[in-house]
Motif scaffolding. Sequence first.
Motif, PDB file in Angstrom:
ATOM      1  N   VAL A 288       0.858  -1.202   0.000  1.00  0.00           N
ATOM      2  CA  VAL A 288       0.000   0.000   0.000  1.00  0.00           C
ATOM      3  C   VAL A 288       0.891   1.248   0.000  1.00  0.00           C
ATOM      4  O   VAL A 288       1.833   1.327   0.779  1.00  0.00           O
ATOM      5  CB  VAL A 288      -0.943   0.072   1.252  1.00  0.00           C
ATOM      6  N   GLY A 291      -2.014   5.486   3.454  1.00  0.00           N
ATOM      7  CA  GLY A 291      -3.125   4.969   4.251  1.00  0.00           C
ATOM      8  C   GLY A 291      -2.754   4.592   5.669  1.00  0.00           C
ATOM      9  O   GLY A 291      -1.742   5.057   6.205  1.00  0.00           O
ATOM     10  N   ASN A 292      -3.603   3.754   6.257  1.00  0.00           N
ATOM     11  CA  ASN A 292      -3.481   3.418   7.676  1.00  0.00           C
ATOM     12  C   ASN A 292      -2.820   2.053   7.883  1.00  0.00           C
ATOM     13  O   ASN A 292      -3.317   1.042   7.383  1.00  0.00           O
ATOM     14  CB  ASN A 292      -4.872   3.359   8.327  1.00  0.00           C
ATOM     15  N   TYR A 324       2.606   7.662   6.236  1.00  0.00           N
ATOM     16  CA  TYR A 324       1.524   6.731   6.601  1.00  0.00           C
ATOM     17  C   TYR A 324       0.960   7.150   7.957  1.00  0.00           C
ATOM     18  O   TYR A 324       1.643   7.761   8.771  1.00  0.00           O
ATOM     19  CB  TYR A 324       2.064   5.305   6.745  1.00  0.00           C
ATOM     20  N   ASP A 349     -10.433   0.801  10.328  1.00  0.00           N
ATOM     21  CA  ASP A 349     -10.098   1.491   9.077  1.00  0.00           C
ATOM     22  C   ASP A 349      -8.691   1.205   8.560  1.00  0.00           C
ATOM     23  O   ASP A 349      -8.109   2.017   7.820  1.00  0.00           O
ATOM     24  CB  ASP A 349     -10.271   3.020   9.236  1.00  0.00           C
ATOM     25  N   SER A 350      -8.150   0.101   8.973  1.00  0.00           N
ATOM     26  CA  SER A 350      -6.783  -0.238   8.558  1.00  0.00           C
ATOM     27  C   SER A 350      -6.718  -0.565   7.067  1.00  0.00           C
ATOM     28  O   SER A 350      -7.642  -1.162   6.503  1.00  0.00           O
ATOM     29  CB  SER A 350      -6.326  -1.452   9.366  1.00  0.00           C
ATOM     30  N   ASP A 351      -5.600  -0.194   6.445  1.00  0.00           N
ATOM     31  CA  ASP A 351      -5.366  -0.597   5.054  1.00  0.00           C
ATOM     32  C   ASP A 351      -4.411  -1.774   4.974  1.00  0.00           C
ATOM     33  O   ASP A 351      -4.362  -2.483   3.985  1.00  0.00           O
ATOM     34  CB  ASP A 351      -4.792   0.581   4.258  1.00  0.00           C
ATOM     35  N   LEU A 352      -3.608  -1.922   6.039  1.00  0.00           N
ATOM     36  CA  LEU A 352      -2.693  -3.072   6.079  1.00  0.00           C
ATOM     37  C   LEU A 352      -2.354  -3.406   7.533  1.00  0.00           C
ATOM     38  O   LEU A 352      -1.955  -2.529   8.305  1.00  0.00           O
ATOM     39  CB  LEU A 352      -1.389  -2.739   5.321  1.00  0.00           C
ATOM     40  N   VAL A 374     -11.652  -3.391   9.261  1.00  0.00           N
ATOM     41  CA  VAL A 374     -10.623  -2.755   8.428  1.00  0.00           C
ATOM     42  C   VAL A 374     -11.224  -2.088   7.185  1.00  0.00           C
ATOM     43  O   VAL A 374     -12.368  -2.364   6.817  1.00  0.00           O
ATOM     44  CB  VAL A 374      -9.543  -3.776   7.994  1.00  0.00           C
ATOM     45  N   ARG A 375     -10.387  -1.220   6.554  1.00  0.00           N
ATOM     46  CA  ARG A 375     -10.854  -0.570   5.321  1.00  0.00           C
ATOM     47  C   ARG A 375     -10.449  -1.417   4.105  1.00  0.00           C
ATOM     48  O   ARG A 375     -11.215  -1.598   3.177  1.00  0.00           O
ATOM     49  CB  ARG A 375     -10.235   0.828   5.239  1.00  0.00           C
ATOM     50  N   SER A 376      -9.210  -1.935   4.135  1.00  0.00           N
ATOM     51  CA  SER A 376      -8.765  -2.840   3.063  1.00  0.00           C
ATOM     52  C   SER A 376      -8.241  -4.110   3.716  1.00  0.00           C
ATOM     53  O   SER A 376      -7.526  -4.045   4.715  1.00  0.00           O
ATOM     54  CB  SER A 376      -7.633  -2.225   2.248  1.00  0.00           C
ATOM     55  N   ASN A 378      -5.824  -6.444   4.011  1.00  0.00           N
ATOM     56  CA  ASN A 378      -4.437  -6.824   3.725  1.00  0.00           C
ATOM     57  C   ASN A 378      -3.738  -7.172   5.024  1.00  0.00           C
ATOM     58  O   ASN A 378      -3.875  -6.440   6.006  1.00  0.00           O
ATOM     59  CB  ASN A 378      -3.667  -5.647   3.111  1.00  0.00           C
TER      60      ASN A 378
END
Length: 407
Positions: A288, A291-292, A324, A349-352, A374-376, A378
């Motif tokens: 990523v 993001g978060n 980040y 809301d984590s992206d990874l 989470v948001r994405s 991963n």
Amino acid sequence: MKICVLGLGYIGLPTAAMLAIHNNDVVGVDINNERLEEIKKLDFAEVDLKSVVSAALNSNKLKLSNKPEKADVYIICVPTPIDESKRCDLSYLKKAIEDIKPYLEDDNLIIIESTVPPGTTEEIYKELSKEKNIFMAYCPERVLPGNILRELIENDRVIGGINRESSILAKKVYECFVKGKLYLTDAKTAEMVKLMENTYRDVNIALANEFAKICEELKINVWEAIKLANNHPRVNILNPGPGVGGHCIPVDPWFIVEKSKEAKLIKVAREVNDSMPLFVVNKIKKIVDNGNISILGVAYKGNVDDIRESPALKIVEELLNLGYSVKCHDPKVKKFKYKLYNLRECLKDSDLIVILADHEEYKNLPIKEIGELVRSKNILDTRNIIDREEWERFGFKTYLLGDGNEA
Ligand code: SAJ
């Protein structure tokens, strides 16, 4: 016997307590009053350590103080960190020696447990013996954080006297509680033994880490390859990871490097291990680019509450520098440089998700619930502890350190 233990850190305190419950009169000395308060409140994670320290204090055989007093034996367990030029900083050790000087009498025994470059005990002895007729020995600790008390009792020990009499006297001190074998040698050899043990581990971890980098490039799963290679009867490759932390292994090899120009492999191994946090960050960047990021595990290894030299610190700092947003969680650690969130807040809301420490708690995370937070979806596992298939079943893309074949 009256024994003064200087430095009540993770080695000095259990040592003082063990000597006290074995009927010695022990004064535990630490110049940090906060640490003394912490000990009085029994405010530490290891349960068995709590009970031994509490027994020692209740029996009045262990007394706590911020300055030394007259004793038969002085045991020095103060920190010996590296300075900016990667050389051993002996200032705490020298200060401890200065502190006991006014109390020293002929026939006293001084034992150094702090890790030091070879030759240090002899140098200190040369100075001290000008004034007093003392005995001196170097006797390194070898216990594994997370398993301190058991290893303190059961591990074999190396005792390096400045002369034979010193070795024999030091052996008598440890005999009261050590069940392992006590091997006698000279001081310089004992100093080298301690450094060789941790360097051996560092170099072997570096090999595993280099294999991880190579496998990542060649699109091979390093964990699978190591597992298969380790079926060979004479091969035992260690585990790669996000870097080597703790206050010993990333430090001790430098004490050899500072003493000898022949130390080449040792230096390169240190550099390989020190490069791992950045390697992890580069992998994160590929997954990523903003993001978060949720960091799971800031301790330097699994199932301990210790953050000294933890690779997590370098990784978080670098991620923040890159812009980040980073949230950290750790079930064991109480205090970290950055705020520690509870698991839900950390993952929201984590992206990874990035697993850095192999705490038991992270092996069976509630994947379904996490998927909703989470948001994405991963997850990057730097310790090979998650069940990738299970995470993928819930729609996560899984990434593993040392594997170019990403899901
Ligand atoms: N690590 C890996 N891969 C591995 C093993 C460890 O990446 O396969 C990492 C860990 O995650 C951690 C670091 O290395 O960050 C060091 O952990 P460790 O468990 O190897 O060692 P420490 O630092 O907790 O304790 C070591 C021990 N030394 C040896 O095993 C030779 C211990 O016995 C010593 O007493 C201690 O250093 C010390 O005080 O010197």
